[in-house]
Motif scaffolding. Structure first.
Motif, short mmCIF file in Angstrom:
data_model
loop_
_atom_site.label_atom_id
_atom_site.label_comp_id
_atom_site.label_asym_id
_atom_site.label_seq_id
_atom_site.Cartn_x
_atom_site.Cartn_y
_atom_site.Cartn_z
N THR A 1 80.55 57.37 23.52
CA THR A 1 79.85 57.84 24.71
C THR A 1 79.03 59.03 24.42
OG1 THR A 1 81.98 57.37 26.07
CG2 THR A 1 80.63 58.86 27.05
N GLU A 2 77.83 58.83 24.65
CA GLU A 2 76.92 59.94 24.10
C GLU A 2 76.59 60.91 25.30
OE1 GLU A 2 75.33 60.49 21.16
OE2 GLU A 2 76.87 58.94 20.50
N ASN A 3 76.80 60.55 26.55
CA ASN A 3 76.94 61.57 27.62
C ASN A 3 77.58 61.17 28.83
OD1 ASN A 3 75.04 59.72 29.39
ND2 ASN A 3 73.68 60.05 27.72
N GLY A 4 78.03 61.97 29.84
CA GLY A 4 78.83 61.33 30.71
C GLY A 4 80.20 61.82 30.71
N LYS B 1 88.83 55.32 30.42
CA LYS B 1 87.52 54.73 31.12
C LYS B 1 86.58 55.66 30.55
CE LYS B 1 85.02 53.83 35.14
NZ LYS B 1 85.20 53.90 37.06
N ASP B 2 85.49 54.99 30.08
CA ASP B 2 84.41 55.81 29.51
C ASP B 2 82.86 55.32 30.08
OD1 ASP B 2 82.91 54.12 27.62
OD2 ASP B 2 84.88 53.79 26.74
N VAL C 1 84.11 68.86 24.21
CA VAL C 1 83.23 70.08 24.27
C VAL C 1 81.90 69.86 23.50
CG1 VAL C 1 82.93 72.39 23.99
CG2 VAL C 1 85.09 71.54 25.41
N THR C 2 82.49 69.68 22.26
CA THR C 2 81.37 69.66 21.23
C THR C 2 80.39 68.60 21.41
OG1 THR C 2 83.00 70.20 19.42
CG2 THR C 2 80.92 69.10 18.56
N LYS C 3 80.66 67.41 22.21
CA LYS C 3 79.77 66.30 22.27
C LYS C 3 79.11 66.43 23.72
CE LYS C 3 79.72 62.15 20.94
NZ LYS C 3 80.00 60.72 20.87
N ASP C 4 79.59 67.56 24.29
CA ASP C 4 79.09 67.82 25.57
C ASP C 4 79.41 66.85 26.64
OD1 ASP C 4 77.76 69.18 27.90
OD2 ASP C 4 75.93 68.53 27.45
N ILE C 5 80.71 66.30 26.55
CA ILE C 5 81.25 65.01 27.40
C ILE C 5 82.35 65.62 28.37
CG2 ILE C 5 82.68 62.93 27.15
CD1 ILE C 5 81.07 62.21 24.75
N LYS C 6 82.48 65.35 29.57
CA LYS C 6 83.30 65.94 30.48
C LYS C 6 84.67 64.69 30.11
CE LYS C 6 84.85 66.04 35.11
NZ LYS C 6 84.53 65.87 36.49
N LEU C 7 85.96 65.44 29.65
CA LEU C 7 87.35 64.86 29.44
C LEU C 7 88.21 65.15 30.60
CD1 LEU C 7 88.91 63.02 27.55
CD2 LEU C 7 89.63 65.26 26.70
N SER C 8 88.75 64.39 31.42
CA SER C 8 89.64 64.28 32.29
C SER C 8 90.74 63.52 32.11
CB SER C 8 88.96 63.78 33.70
OG SER C 8 89.93 63.83 34.72
N ILE C 9 91.97 64.13 32.00
CA ILE C 9 93.26 63.77 31.81
C ILE C 9 94.26 63.90 32.75
CG2 ILE C 9 95.03 63.35 30.13
CD1 ILE C 9 93.21 63.79 27.77
N ARG C 10 94.74 63.01 33.50
CA ARG C 10 95.71 63.44 34.63
C ARG C 10 96.84 62.32 34.60
NH1 ARG C 10 91.58 60.66 37.78
NH2 ARG C 10 92.64 59.31 39.12
N THR D 1 94.85 68.60 24.71
CA THR D 1 94.45 69.77 23.66
C THR D 1 94.08 69.30 22.58
OG1 THR D 1 96.52 71.01 24.66
CG2 THR D 1 95.72 71.38 22.33
N LEU D 2 94.27 68.10 22.14
CA LEU D 2 93.90 67.24 21.05
C LEU D 2 92.50 67.08 20.98
CD1 LEU D 2 95.38 66.42 18.35
CD2 LEU D 2 95.64 63.94 19.44
N PHE D 3 92.07 66.43 22.32
CA PHE D 3 90.58 66.03 22.26
C PHE D 3 89.82 66.78 23.00
CE2 PHE D 3 93.12 62.18 21.32
CZ PHE D 3 92.36 61.65 20.29
N ALA D 4 90.35 67.89 23.43
CA ALA D 4 89.25 68.98 24.35
C ALA D 4 88.19 69.53 23.56
CB ALA D 4 90.19 70.10 24.82
#
Length: 646
Positions: free
Chosen positions: A403-406, A430-431, A363-372, A356-359
């Motif tokens: 991280t600019e993309n990815g 990991k980034d 999104v603003t940087k168009d980066i996929k954030l996966s936390i599991r 929730t904190l970093f979602a």
């Protein structure tokens, strides 16, 4: 009675450590006779010597030969001499090792005084010589050690009062040993008056057997009048038959330089603490206004654009608050004041909170954030949830920032040990960002890895230093694997224990549904602060009255009862601590008193609790912080009510 040759031979054959030798005149010191036990002394037989198969001269150690030859030649040349007293020397055993011997030789002369024979005995002194050499080596080592460490030494007889100092001890204080005198008064008269009684008590305690050794750090007066800080250590090494100490020995080290550096460091640390306390207060006060008003505004009727503006205010203020907290945490860590408080924590809830904190940032940087969280991770672990969130928030924030993309991937796993409840929580962040060229530099305070990082991505350089400190405090490890241009992987490993789900008792997960209405009094000399907390209390359906200062608050408390008092600590004329002590002495229904302060240091919290306050909240705070305080206040007031009814 006259001894025969047979009697002499029998005498020298009794032991293997002493052999008779007769040397004839000749260039190689030929042996004309020896007792049979010579073989036990140096491994060669009687026949080896008497047949001239072995030259005695060639058995003497090369380093000793010239001295032995000169001693013998001088004695023979002096016609009045009847013997040669050789210093100890070495001869080679038949198996190759060297045997130390003591050689006492008599000179047998012709009537004209010339030498005919020389006879005497050799004694094997190898064992004794080894002990002597070892003792001499130890003495030399001790002397070198004393010289190298510049230690002063002393010996004292407590019965006679006689004391001996070495030259180094005297030189420390600008004297020669002759000038010091030989009585213990020459030492005690130089003790600093403030140290005198304490030092003598330490001496007495060891002298009387109450302590295993004597050790004291104190001051002694130099010849020119100033005082040196010294470390004085000693031990009783001899006692008489009645148990009284008769020999007390020790060493003295000049630690003035270290002591002055320590005092200077303390002064600097104190100055830094005062500066940080003042700056923290000055920054937190306006920041409290910014975040407090924003937290109130977000619950009002706003359009979409206004909500975005408020969110921006909160995000910017939150970043500033995090930076301020990082600085304070580093200061506490350096001073050993940072503490870890482990509790039962819901692991999934921790990582949901991170999502929730970093979602939105991702999104603003168009980066996929996966936390599991992997399935093998226990649901409830014993952790300091706040510090774990602080560590992972720093790492995730960095990963997104660089991280600019990815994508940025956060995975939590569990490694069990032999005890099924114990193990390690392993989290990887990991980034696919810019990567790190120098992975050692990034852990240093105020340092950043610059390669591939432009000014837009710069920060304070505090985050990873904080991460390292916190992980070490939690007995864990953190490492980084990275390649420039290919991204980085940070791995945090934290030891923990699995807990049963029904053991969960974390107030963070308690809702507000059981919060009863209470009468609250807000005491603060700052109008903005009064406005913020009053608005928060209103949104929590609490009754609220305001006081501009402590004197006004005391008058209101005498007029009507209040359940909770929010008391600012720093106020002019009468501060919050003094006011609290006065309230506790007043004959009224005692309220639950909460300290309000912009000072985030532990000392201030301690002072507040000692003054009689029940709780403590640091500015800037948000609505949720006040709600949590009110829940605790309600529980405390209810418990007090039940006690009163009994």
């Amino acid at each position: 009675m006259k001894l025969s040759e047979i009697d002499i031979t029998r005498l020298f054959s009794v032991g293997s450590k002493m052999s008779l030798m007769v040397w004839a005149d000749g260039p190689n010191w030929p042996v004309s006779y020896t007792s049979p036990n010579v073989v036990e002394l140096i491994g060669y037989s009687k026949e080896d010597f008497e047949s001239q198969r072995v030259d005695y001269k060639r058995l003497v150690h090369p380093d000793d030969y010239d001295r032995i030859r000169a001693e013998a030649a001088d004695a023979v040349a002096d016609l009045t001499r009847e013997s040669v007293n050789h210093s100890d020397y070495r001869i080679r055993h038949a198996d190759g090792h060297w045997v130390w011997v003591s050689d006492t030789t008599l000179i047998d002369r012709y009537e004209d005084g010339s030498r005919r024979n020389m006879f005497g005995y050799l004694i094997d002194i190898t064992e004794r010589k080894s002990l002597e050499l070892a003792l001499e080596l130890e003495r030399n080592r001790l002397k070198l050690l004393l010289d190298a460490t510049r230690l002063g030494t002393w010996e004292w007889n407590p019965q006679s009062g006689q004391v001996l100092f070495n030259e180094r001890w005297a030189q420390m204080f600008g004297y020669s040993t002759a000038e010091l005198g030989d009585h213990v008064d020459s030492w005690s008269s130089r003790l600093h008056p403030d140290d005198y009684d304490r030092v003598w008590e330490l001496v007495r305690a060891h002298r009387d057997g109450e302590t295993p050794f004597y050790e004291s750090m104190h001051r002694l007066r130099h010849r020119d009048g100033h005082y040196l800080y010294v470390l004085d250590r000693g031990k009783v090494i001899e006692r008489d038959s009645s148990g009284k100490a008769t020999r007390f020995a020790g060493t003295l080290t000049d630690i003035s330089a270290q002591k002055h550096s320590e005092m200077e460091a303390r002064r600097a640390a104190h100055a830094k603490s005062v500066f940080l306390a003042n700056m923290s207060h000055e920054i937190r006060t306006p920041l409290h206004g910014i975040l407090g008003i924003a937290s109130v505004l977000k619950d009002t009727d706003l359009d979409a654009n206004q909500r975005n503006l408020v969110a921006t205010i909160k995000e910017s203020g939150g970043y500033l608050l995090n930076t301020l907290n990082d600085v304070l945490d580093l200061t506490r860590a350096e001073e050993g004041q940072l503490r870890i408080h482990r509790g039962r924590s819901d692991v999934v809830a921790i990582f949901d909170h991170l999502q929730t904190l970093f979602a939105q940032t991702a999104v603003t940087k168009d980066i996929k954030l996966s936390i599991r969280v992997n399935t093998e991770v226990p649901k409830i672990l014993l952790l300091d949830k706040a510090r774990v969130l602080q560590v992972l928030s720093n790492l995730i924030n960095n990963a997104i920032k660089f991280t600019e993309n990815g994508e940025v991937e956060v995975v939590a796993g569990w490694q069990k040990d032999n005890n099924h409840k114990k193990g390690e929580l392993v989290v990887t962040v990991k980034d696919s960002g810019v990567g790190i060229e120098d992975t050692r530099r990034i852990w240093q305070l105020f340092e950043q890895e610059r390669s591939g990082i432009d000014q837009a991505q710069s920060g304070t350089g505090l985050g990873l230093a904080i991460v390292r400190h916190l992980v070490q405090l939690m007995n864990g490890t953190v490492r980084v694997d990275s390649r420039l241009g290919e991204g980085s992987t940070f791995t945090v490993t934290l030891p923990s224990s699995a807990m049963a789900e029904n053991e969960l008792a974390d107030p963070t997960f308690v809702g507000l549904e059981r919060l009863p209405p209470m009468r609250c009094l807000v005491v603060d000399d700052n109008s903005v602060n009064r406005l913020i907390i009053s608005e928060m209390l209103k949104t929590l359906q609490q009754q609220c009255e305001l006081a501009n200062n402590a004197t006004e608050a005391l008058e209101l408390l005498q007029q009507r009862p209040f359940d909770v008092v929010f008391m600012d600590i720093h106020m002019p004329e009468l501060d919050g601590l003094q006011a609290t002590k006065m309230i506790r002495d007043m004959p009224l229904k005692q309220p639950y008193i909460v300290a309000l302060t912009a000072n985030a240091f532990v000392e201030t919290k301690t002072q507040a609790l000692r003054a009689g306050m029940d709780n403590y909240v640091t500015k800037p705070f948000v609505r949720e912080d006040i709600a949590r305080i009110l829940i605790q206040a309600a529980d405390a007031l209810d418990a007090n009510q039940q006690k009163g009814d009994q």
